[in-house]
Design a protein around this motif. Structure first.
Motif, PDB file in Angstrom:
ATOM      1  N   ALA A  98       0.835  -1.199   0.000  1.00  0.00           N
ATOM      2  CA  ALA A  98       0.000   0.000   0.000  1.00  0.00           C
ATOM      3  C   ALA A  98       0.872   1.254   0.000  1.00  0.00           C
ATOM      4  N   GLY A  99       0.630   2.113  -0.996  1.00  0.00           N
ATOM      5  CA  GLY A  99       1.379   3.368  -1.073  1.00  0.00           C
ATOM      6  C   GLY A  99       2.524   3.354  -2.062  1.00  0.00           C
ATOM      7  N   ILE A 100       2.859   2.174  -2.596  1.00  0.00           N
ATOM      8  CA  ILE A 100       3.958   2.073  -3.576  1.00  0.00           C
ATOM      9  C   ILE A 100       3.466   2.569  -4.942  1.00  0.00           C
ATOM     10  N   LEU A 101       4.360   3.165  -5.698  1.00  0.00           N
ATOM     11  CA  LEU A 101       4.037   3.552  -7.069  1.00  0.00           C
ATOM     12  C   LEU A 101       4.540   2.488  -8.039  1.00  0.00           C
ATOM     13  N   HIS A 102       3.691   2.168  -9.035  1.00  0.00           N
ATOM     14  CA  HIS A 102       4.109   1.283 -10.134  1.00  0.00           C
ATOM     15  C   HIS A 102       4.204   2.136 -11.401  1.00  0.00           C
ATOM     16  N   PHE A 103       5.227   1.876 -12.176  1.00  0.00           N
ATOM     17  CA  PHE A 103       5.515   2.808 -13.270  1.00  0.00           C
ATOM     18  C   PHE A 103       5.167   2.297 -14.667  1.00  0.00           C
ATOM     19  N   TYR A 146      -4.593   3.164   8.567  1.00  0.00           N
ATOM     20  CA  TYR A 146      -3.332   3.812   8.958  1.00  0.00           C
ATOM     21  C   TYR A 146      -2.885   4.728   7.829  1.00  0.00           C
ATOM     22  N   THR A 147      -1.985   5.626   8.162  1.00  0.00           N
ATOM     23  CA  THR A 147      -1.414   6.500   7.143  1.00  0.00           C
ATOM     24  C   THR A 147       0.054   6.749   7.477  1.00  0.00           C
ATOM     25  N   PHE A 148       0.770   7.323   6.545  1.00  0.00           N
ATOM     26  CA  PHE A 148       2.183   7.637   6.781  1.00  0.00           C
ATOM     27  C   PHE A 148       2.595   8.740   5.814  1.00  0.00           C
ATOM     28  N   ASN A 149       3.716   9.368   6.125  1.00  0.00           N
ATOM     29  CA  ASN A 149       4.272  10.410   5.261  1.00  0.00           C
ATOM     30  C   ASN A 149       4.986   9.721   4.098  1.00  0.00           C
ATOM     31  N   ASN A 150       4.337   9.692   2.924  1.00  0.00           N
ATOM     32  CA  ASN A 150       4.807   8.843   1.808  1.00  0.00           C
ATOM     33  C   ASN A 150       5.912   9.539   1.012  1.00  0.00           C
ATOM     34  N   LEU A 189      18.840   3.740  -0.239  1.00  0.00           N
ATOM     35  CA  LEU A 189      17.394   3.798  -0.504  1.00  0.00           C
ATOM     36  C   LEU A 189      16.674   3.954   0.830  1.00  0.00           C
ATOM     37  N   ASN A 190      15.826   4.968   0.909  1.00  0.00           N
ATOM     38  CA  ASN A 190      15.040   5.200   2.123  1.00  0.00           C
ATOM     39  C   ASN A 190      13.576   5.337   1.744  1.00  0.00           C
ATOM     40  N   THR A 191      12.746   4.453   2.262  1.00  0.00           N
ATOM     41  CA  THR A 191      11.308   4.512   1.972  1.00  0.00           C
ATOM     42  C   THR A 191      10.561   4.910   3.249  1.00  0.00           C
ATOM     43  N   PRO A 192       9.273   5.248   3.157  1.00  0.00           N
ATOM     44  CA  PRO A 192       8.584   5.918   4.273  1.00  0.00           C
ATOM     45  C   PRO A 192       8.514   5.108   5.574  1.00  0.00           C
ATOM     46  N   GLU A 193       8.737   5.849   6.653  1.00  0.00           N
ATOM     47  CA  GLU A 193       8.559   5.274   7.985  1.00  0.00           C
ATOM     48  C   GLU A 193       7.065   5.045   8.189  1.00  0.00           C
ATOM     49  N   GLY A 194       6.697   3.872   8.625  1.00  0.00           N
ATOM     50  CA  GLY A 194       5.284   3.554   8.867  1.00  0.00           C
ATOM     51  C   GLY A 194       4.643   2.784   7.731  1.00  0.00           C
ATOM     52  N   ALA A 195       5.319   2.736   6.561  1.00  0.00           N
ATOM     53  CA  ALA A 195       4.775   1.943   5.451  1.00  0.00           C
ATOM     54  C   ALA A 195       5.116   0.477   5.670  1.00  0.00           C
ATOM     55  N   GLU A 196       4.313  -0.412   5.098  1.00  0.00           N
ATOM     56  CA  GLU A 196       4.598  -1.850   5.197  1.00  0.00           C
ATOM     57  C   GLU A 196       5.911  -2.183   4.497  1.00  0.00           C
ATOM     58  N   TRP A 197       6.293  -1.334   3.540  1.00  0.00           N
ATOM     59  CA  TRP A 197       7.503  -1.567   2.755  1.00  0.00           C
ATOM     60  C   TRP A 197       8.639  -0.643   3.189  1.00  0.00           C
ATOM     61  N   GLY A 222      14.407  -3.418   7.198  1.00  0.00           N
ATOM     62  CA  GLY A 222      13.115  -3.351   6.518  1.00  0.00           C
ATOM     63  C   GLY A 222      13.066  -4.161   5.240  1.00  0.00           C
ATOM     64  N   GLY A 223      12.317  -3.640   4.260  1.00  0.00           N
ATOM     65  CA  GLY A 223      12.103  -4.392   3.021  1.00  0.00           C
ATOM     66  C   GLY A 223      10.945  -5.352   3.202  1.00  0.00           C
ATOM     67  N   HIS A 224      10.710  -6.179   2.186  1.00  0.00           N
ATOM     68  CA  HIS A 224       9.564  -7.093   2.241  1.00  0.00           C
ATOM     69  C   HIS A 224       9.673  -8.112   3.369  1.00  0.00           C
ATOM     70  N   GLY A 225      10.898  -8.547   3.653  1.00  0.00           N
ATOM     71  CA  GLY A 225      11.065  -9.550   4.709  1.00  0.00           C
ATOM     72  C   GLY A 225      11.036  -8.951   6.108  1.00  0.00           C
TER      73      GLY A 225
END
Lengths: 382, 99
Positions: free
Chosen positions: A183-188, A285-289, A322-330, A362-365
């Motif tokens: 949730a929240g990831i962009l696909h290109f 839930y929400t996060f700063n994306n 690489l730094n992705t959002p704090e609070g995201a599942e990813w 973090g990451g998927h695992g």
């Protein structure tokens, strides 16, 4: 099976047409180029070790030139992964040169978002066998888009500028309804737009010196990313990138110094997502994306050495983050250091020996990331 | 505390952006001149071949393709590598003369 057979049939017939061409040049010109690679990989992922030869990839590029102004180009990619032949369409576009300063393209094209994906990612050009963090699968940097683009280059009193302005279907927001972990990831890679809004993007490059040794670039991409008629239809995304290139033969150092860097940032509007609570319901839930990534690469090729062996060597080092959002599942924070020694067999073929360390969380695992990877890759352009 | 922190951060950002803007304007001013324009205009195809191709990859061998193929590659590379019309013409004229 159809995915395998159709491209093979297409290449077979294209080959017949090619073989039937006469030596005398015709107004319509046709050419197959491309690149490929093969190699060996040894991976230590948090103590779990595996090693394997791999068949690598083959990416034929087909060029049809209809006149001095009009061309069609396409690149396919074939890779054998997980017991299956994977195919992909990297790009397929038609281009028309309007004048010396403007070319228009339409179709699927590599996006000029920074320089790495458009210019440097092919295995025979990339000086390491991997891409920096933030690019490729699970990356935050768009690589290609379907749409229309205007681009060109021009001189201004000894300096050069190049530009690209495009509109594409744009990125698509994964709202988590099918894949809550994303949730929240962009696909290109969107062949069909998920909303009525079209993205607007571009890049401006500036080469201040007459020998083209330095290039500074700024890229942007703005778009609505949510599905039409959903709670996310007004969610937008703003992506920017800064890139830097320095490449020059420096005689006191006896060779070519090549420095590249790119910083990427992705900001997606705030939105509410839903996480299954395990009891049949879900929690909002929400996060700063906001995500960012960065890489810097330095390489040195001792081209003026008197030894033929040494002058064909190249030494490479690269750092990426690489730094992705704090609070995201990813959510993830990773950094990677890669080193390599390449031996150039010709201007378009190199054997690369690389060692790469990736650390972070973090990451998927989830949890800690601790990967060490050794690769040998033979890359070639055709 | 929070407001002062934000103001301080904005001031730092403003200073950094001002320095970058002044630096870029300086580079543009220094790098653009009629003398330098003449220098660029006077560059030969072989010079441009040596300087331009290596911005992405090693300089190609002219002998690897015939003139017809180089004409096709010329258009592909001009668009992909953002070459100016003058650069492109000089580079590929040289390559075709040397293969």
């Amino acid at each position: 099976m159809k995915r395998i057979i159709l491209p093979l049939i297409a290449i077979f017939f294209v080959g017949i047409v090619y073989a039937q061409q006469e030596d005398k040049p015709s107004k319509t010109q046709f050419m197959i180029r491309g690149y490929g690679s093969a190699g060996f990989q040894s991976l230590n992922d948090e103590g779990e070790k595996e090693s394997s030869f791999n068949s690598g990839t083959f990416a034929p590029i087909i060029l049809f030139k209809f006149s001095d102004k009009f061309m069609f180009e396409t690149e396919l990619e074939f890779a054998y992964e997980n017991g299956e032949l994977e195919t992909a369409l990297e790009y397929a576009n038609v281009m028309y040169s309007l004048n010396d300063y403007m070319t228009i393209r339409a179709g699927k094209f590599l996006l000029p978002f920074g320089t790495f994906m458009e210019r440097l990612h092919p295995s025979w050009i990339n000086k390491l066998s991997s891409v920096p963090l933030g690019f490729g699968h699970d990356g935050i940097v768009p690589s290609s888009g379907v749409g229309v683009e205007l681009r060109g280059a021009f001189d201004v009193y000894g300096s050069k500028f190049n530009y690209a302005l495009y509109s594409t279907n744009g990125p698509k927001l994964n709202d988590g309804s099918m894949e809550p972990d994303e949730a929240g990831i962009l696909h290109f890679d969107n062949y069909e737009d998920n909303n009525k809004n079209k993205s607007l993007g571009g890049r401006l490059g500036y080469l201040p010196f007459t020998d083209s040794s330095v290039e500074l670039g700024f890229s942007f991409l703005n778009s609505k990313v949510g599905n039409s008629d959903s709670d996310y239809e007004n969610v937008g995304a703003k992506l920017i990138a800064y890139d830097f290139t320095f490449i020059k033969k420096i005689n006191p150092l006896g060779g070519i110094i090549d420095i590249r860097a790119q910083y990427n940032q992705s900001i997606v509007d705030d939105a509410n997502y839903y996480e299954p609570d395990g009891l049949g319901g879900s929690e909002e839930y929400t996060f700063n994306n906001k995500s960012d990534s960065f890489y810097a690469q330095l390489s040195y090729k001792p081209t003026t050495s008197s030894s033929n062996f040494i002058k064909n060597l190249e030494f490479v080092g690269r750092y990426s983050e690489l730094n992705t959002p704090e609070g995201a599942e990813w959510e993830t924070n990773q950094n990677q250091t890669a080193f390599g020694i390449n031996y150039w067999l010709s201007w378009r073929s190199a054997i690369k020996v690389n060692y790469q360390i990736t650390d972070g969380t973090g990451g998927h695992g989830g949890g800690l990331i601790d990967k060490k990877q050794f690769t040998i890759q033979w890359a070639f352009g055709i | 505390m929070g407001i002062w922190y934000i103001i301080k951060k904005l001031k730092i950002m403003k200073t950094i952006l001002t320095v970058i803007a002044i630096g870029l304007i300086g580079i543009v001013a220094i790098s653009c001149s009629p003398e330098r324009a003449a220098l660029v205009e006077g560059k030969s195809g072989v010079q441009l071949w040596g300087e331009t191709c290596m911005r992405c990859h090693s300089t190609p061998s002219p002998a690897d393709f015939n003139d017809t193929d180089w004409s096709t590659i010329e258009m592909h590379m001009r668009v992909r590598a953002n070459l100016t019309a003058d650069e492109s013409k000089k580079i590929f004229d040289f390559i075709k003369s040397a293969n």
